[in-house]
Design a protein around this motif. Sequence first.
Motif, PDB file in Angstrom:
ATOM      1  N   ALA B 446       0.844  -1.152   0.221  1.00  0.00           N
ATOM      2  CA  ALA B 446       0.004   0.080   0.105  1.00  0.00           C
ATOM      3  C   ALA B 446       0.849   1.317  -0.225  1.00  0.00           C
ATOM      4  N   PRO B 447       0.379   2.199  -0.618  1.00  0.00           N
ATOM      5  CA  PRO B 447       1.316   3.652  -0.710  1.00  0.00           C
ATOM      6  C   PRO B 447       1.602   3.916   0.583  1.00  0.00           C
ATOM      7  N   GLN B 448       2.731   4.663   0.464  1.00  0.00           N
ATOM      8  CA  GLN B 448       3.168   5.311   1.977  1.00  0.00           C
ATOM      9  C   GLN B 448       3.128   6.668   2.090  1.00  0.00           C
ATOM     10  N   SER B 449       2.713   7.322   3.137  1.00  0.00           N
ATOM     11  CA  SER B 449       2.646   8.752   3.104  1.00  0.00           C
ATOM     12  C   SER B 449       3.969   9.571   3.002  1.00  0.00           C
ATOM     13  N   GLY B 617     -18.263  -5.753 -11.162  1.00  0.00           N
ATOM     14  CA  GLY B 617     -16.870  -5.254 -11.130  1.00  0.00           C
ATOM     15  C   GLY B 617     -16.317  -5.143  -9.836  1.00  0.00           C
ATOM     16  N   THR B 618     -15.142  -5.322  -9.744  1.00  0.00           N
ATOM     17  CA  THR B 618     -14.528  -4.891  -8.383  1.00  0.00           C
ATOM     18  C   THR B 618     -13.301  -3.848  -8.705  1.00  0.00           C
ATOM     19  N   HIS B 619     -13.036  -2.932  -7.730  1.00  0.00           N
ATOM     20  CA  HIS B 619     -12.142  -2.016  -7.984  1.00  0.00           C
ATOM     21  C   HIS B 619     -11.321  -1.830  -6.950  1.00  0.00           C
ATOM     22  N   CYS B 620     -10.055  -1.423  -7.007  1.00  0.00           N
ATOM     23  CA  CYS B 620      -8.978  -1.040  -6.260  1.00  0.00           C
ATOM     24  C   CYS B 620      -8.397   0.380  -6.328  1.00  0.00           C
ATOM     25  N   VAL B 621      -8.247   1.030  -5.418  1.00  0.00           N
ATOM     26  CA  VAL B 621      -7.605   2.448  -5.632  1.00  0.00           C
ATOM     27  C   VAL B 621      -6.798   2.666  -4.449  1.00  0.00           C
ATOM     28  N   ASP B 622      -5.726   3.567  -4.948  1.00  0.00           N
ATOM     29  CA  ASP B 622      -4.967   3.896  -3.943  1.00  0.00           C
ATOM     30  C   ASP B 622      -4.885   5.741  -4.201  1.00  0.00           C
ATOM     31  N   VAL B 623      -5.135   6.215  -2.762  1.00  0.00           N
ATOM     32  CA  VAL B 623      -5.322   7.919  -2.763  1.00  0.00           C
ATOM     33  C   VAL B 623      -4.412   8.376  -1.809  1.00  0.00           C
ATOM     34  N   GLU B 624      -3.921   9.583  -2.369  1.00  0.00           N
ATOM     35  CA  GLU B 624      -3.266  10.500  -1.386  1.00  0.00           C
ATOM     36  C   GLU B 624      -4.133  11.588  -0.890  1.00  0.00           C
ATOM     37  N   VAL B 625      -4.132  11.783   0.339  1.00  0.00           N
ATOM     38  CA  VAL B 625      -5.045  12.835   0.927  1.00  0.00           C
ATOM     39  C   VAL B 625      -4.303  14.045   1.480  1.00  0.00           C
ATOM     40  N   ASP B 626      -4.402  15.359   1.069  1.00  0.00           N
ATOM     41  CA  ASP B 626      -3.790  16.459   1.590  1.00  0.00           C
ATOM     42  C   ASP B 626      -4.684  16.719   2.848  1.00  0.00           C
ATOM     43  N   THR B 627      -4.117  16.693   3.908  1.00  0.00           N
ATOM     44  CA  THR B 627      -4.843  16.749   5.128  1.00  0.00           C
ATOM     45  C   THR B 627      -4.911  18.355   5.407  1.00  0.00           C
ATOM     46  N   GLU B 628      -4.303  19.071   4.737  1.00  0.00           N
ATOM     47  CA  GLU B 628      -4.277  20.643   4.870  1.00  0.00           C
ATOM     48  C   GLU B 628      -5.519  20.984   4.204  1.00  0.00           C
ATOM     49  N   THR B 629      -5.680  20.714   3.077  1.00  0.00           N
ATOM     50  CA  THR B 629      -6.720  21.111   2.079  1.00  0.00           C
ATOM     51  C   THR B 629      -8.002  20.328   1.948  1.00  0.00           C
ATOM     52  N   GLY B 630      -7.919  19.030   2.205  1.00  0.00           N
ATOM     53  CA  GLY B 630      -8.897  18.291   1.867  1.00  0.00           C
ATOM     54  C   GLY B 630      -9.057  17.548   0.679  1.00  0.00           C
ATOM     55  N   LYS B 631      -7.824  17.976  -0.182  1.00  0.00           N
ATOM     56  CA  LYS B 631      -7.999  17.261  -1.629  1.00  0.00           C
ATOM     57  C   LYS B 631      -7.510  15.955  -1.806  1.00  0.00           C
ATOM     58  N   VAL B 632      -8.118  15.178  -2.626  1.00  0.00           N
ATOM     59  CA  VAL B 632      -7.641  13.570  -2.837  1.00  0.00           C
ATOM     60  C   VAL B 632      -7.049  13.558  -4.206  1.00  0.00           C
ATOM     61  N   GLN B 633      -6.050  13.051  -4.266  1.00  0.00           N
ATOM     62  CA  GLN B 633      -5.304  12.825  -5.510  1.00  0.00           C
ATOM     63  C   GLN B 633      -5.379  11.080  -5.694  1.00  0.00           C
TER      64      GLN B 633
END
Lengths: 163, 758
Positions: B446-449, B617-633
């Motif tokens: 899993a992706p690391q912060s 269908g089954t999906h898998c996603v990795d996200v990065e959350v900017d906790t300062e702005t709430g934006k999800v990449q």
Amino acid sequence: MSNKHVISLELNGDAVEFLCEPRQTLLEVLRDILHLTGTKEGCSNGNCGACTVLFNGRPVVSCLVLAMECEDAKIRTIEGVACDGALDEIQNAFLEGAALQCGICTPGFIVQAQALLDENPNPSEDEIRFYLAGNLCRCTGYDKIVRAVQAAAEQRRAATTAG
Amino acid sequence: MAIADKPQYNVIGTRPIRHDGVDKVTGRAMYGADFRMAGLLHGVIVRSPYAHARIKRIDTAKAAALPGVRAVVTSDDLPQHGARQVDLGEGAVSMRHLAANVLTDDKVLYRGHAVAAVAADNVHIAEEAARLVKVEYEPLPPVLDVRAAMQPDAPILNDDVRTVFAGAPEVNADQPTNIAKHLLFEKGNPQEGFAGADLVFEREFDTTMVHQGYIEPHNATALWNADGKVTVWMSTQGSFTAREQTAELLRLPVSSVKVVPMEIGGGFGGKISVYLPPVAALLSRKSGRPVKVIMSRADVFEATGPTPGSHIRLKLGVTKDGKLNAAEAWVAFEAGAYPGSPVGMACMCVFACYDIPHARVEGFDVCVNKPRTNAYRAPGSTQVAFAIETVVDEICTELGVDPVELRLRNASRKGTQRVDGPTFARIGMEETVEAIKASSHYMSLAPQSRSPDKQCGRGVASGFWFNAGLKSSVTATVNADGTVSLIEGSTDIGGTRTSIAMQLAETLGITAEDVHPTVADTEGIGYTDVTGGSRVTFSTGIAAVRAAEDICSILADRAAALWDVPADQTKYENGGVTGPDGKRISFKELAGKLHLVGGPVTGSGISGEESQSGAFGTHCVDVEVDTETGKVQILRYTIAQDAGTAIHPSYVEGQMQGGVVQGIGWALNEEYWYDEQGMRNATFLDYRMPTCYDVPMIETIIVEVPASNHPYGVRGVGEVPICPPPAAIANAIYQATGVRMRQLPMSPPRLLAELLKS
């Protein structure tokens, strides 16, 4: 009705003259006066990129350009991308890579990609995505469009090296 | 990945260039707005500035007097429909509601509601004239929230709406109401089921109205000819449906209306209802000229059919060993101005991925002062998938079970009964979960912060959609040069000319390039239902296979005549006819000799399957959350989906990728900002659909569990990919931040508010 102006410009390599009203956009003139309907209208406020054309080599959204600003300009539209009946590398890459579904955004993307590759023959994925971010596509999820531009860039570089 | 031993195909599974491709990369393809004819006028619709108001008076005199104006129409020009109910393919609907949505009579029910229309020599004059139409309104209090609209004291939108009870007990059945439908499905004994569960989770969810967001605005050109015949050139998902609606609204026989489908610039369910053709036709009748009407982008947002916002309560009971035992859902959908949201389908979908012995679902179709909603890619399923799939994820966290394992433990399979009754045939739910489990994405770390304010997480979710069957017609003619001209009625939005042609080619044993497909108008082909419900490659495909089989049998007879042998001694196989004594003639050779033995050969085929066996269908996603702005990449995204048999894998992948990115938009950004003045973000800039800079490549895994009711095993692929993304992303956000999002969209301000609470 009476305040029409004559505009002369170069369109896809040909000298063209037309009459237009001051309120008419380049998009409206291309589609409704010159009957070049390959340039598409998606929003008419510059948000979607479907009407992208090259204005003196620079990509612009033709819905935000007044036709009267185009005197003496060199305009290239999607109709001018294929040369002498042969498709451009980008057009071929879109076909081979299935980079279109409904096709309404395709002319805008191809023209924008044309400008990108003229400017930067070897763009990274990030540079492609940034450069195309003003063109909306709702069907493809962009994956195959980005890959098609990558493939076209490679094709062009191979052709340049070979030449 | 193929599940069973796949038959060897020559054409199916290859990736030929689509037949309409060159036209679409050169700008030659003719879309609705590109159509022109001599004497063409341009129409503009006058629309309501109010969300809810009574119309006191409409004065069109000034508009009509403007030089260049040729016609002005209001609802007075539309035929009256009374209480007439008509079935236009999606159940009985009130013609009064349909007519009032096209040109309203006494009230406006949403901002953008059509009130009148003008036709003039050019669009600029028409726009000026539209501004000169004076409408006197008496504003009424609007109701915009689905739960508020259900209250007994809520403003009532439609005096003629009474609740239709489907399975639910009748209450106040004779009272005017905003609740147009109350559904109830039950299986097993939910009360006992919850009693037998070790853990029970009960959660509430809200989603906002979103739009399909096709890039091409609605358009229609109509000519009401002097012989009484109306021809419409338009962008539509279904020319026959458009013809039927237009004819019914104008009270003409269907044979008096011809619809010519132009190329269509996206639909996703939003181009099934007609808005413009009846109005353009009325303007044409009044002016005696053809009239073209094109919506502005704001009109598209404000006055077509987005998909409903919803309020959902969901309860799940699970045993300690991770078996889902009982489920309950309460689902209220915004119908918009008139009844007809897909809440029924939402209720059937909500638990469809899982084999849950005890379940109960209640659904409500509720009128609110927003545009009348319409289908959007797996209509209703995405909203409820967001609810169930996040609760399933919560269960996984609570029990410490891997989300893939819990789904495998509970997956629906052949024989599982849905809450609304039907039992699944062979389906691929488990296989899609297995495919994600085995994917390089899921098997990777899993992706690391990267830093404390950039938190990463991974999420998984599944989704279901029925897929429709419905009716299609195909005819095919053999050309003397050994090619085939194929005529079909399914408008091609995503490459279906090619997926249909490929099935005909496979059956005849010729190449895809040797088939020349054409989409005909309503007089050029037999009845064909809409391009929707993920049905075209399935259903029109069956019709094409039958047309090909028809040709095979005729050609076998012709070869017999050519060889002068009895007809029962010849057989069409492997791209030609074989006969006694080793006789063999190829399709191409025989095609050139048809003029000697009986003349032209045309085959035809129809299909009318009730339904398909379901898509998962089954999906898998990795996200990065900017906790300062709430934006999800979105960092990485993988989708595994059962396509049955992928006819043209590139276009199957395209549907999967496109659906995912629409789902990402729904999850993270898209919403109707609605207040009493109406929609406040009716531009692409403010509505903010994903651009290519917002998303990564979308990795696809095509799972192939052939469907038993299609000759090549096809399952529709178009819709189900939009269902899982909001839940998968919400689950990834939880892994990243510990915050459970239960409202869509999970936009920066909303996510930030939740992060600040935690």
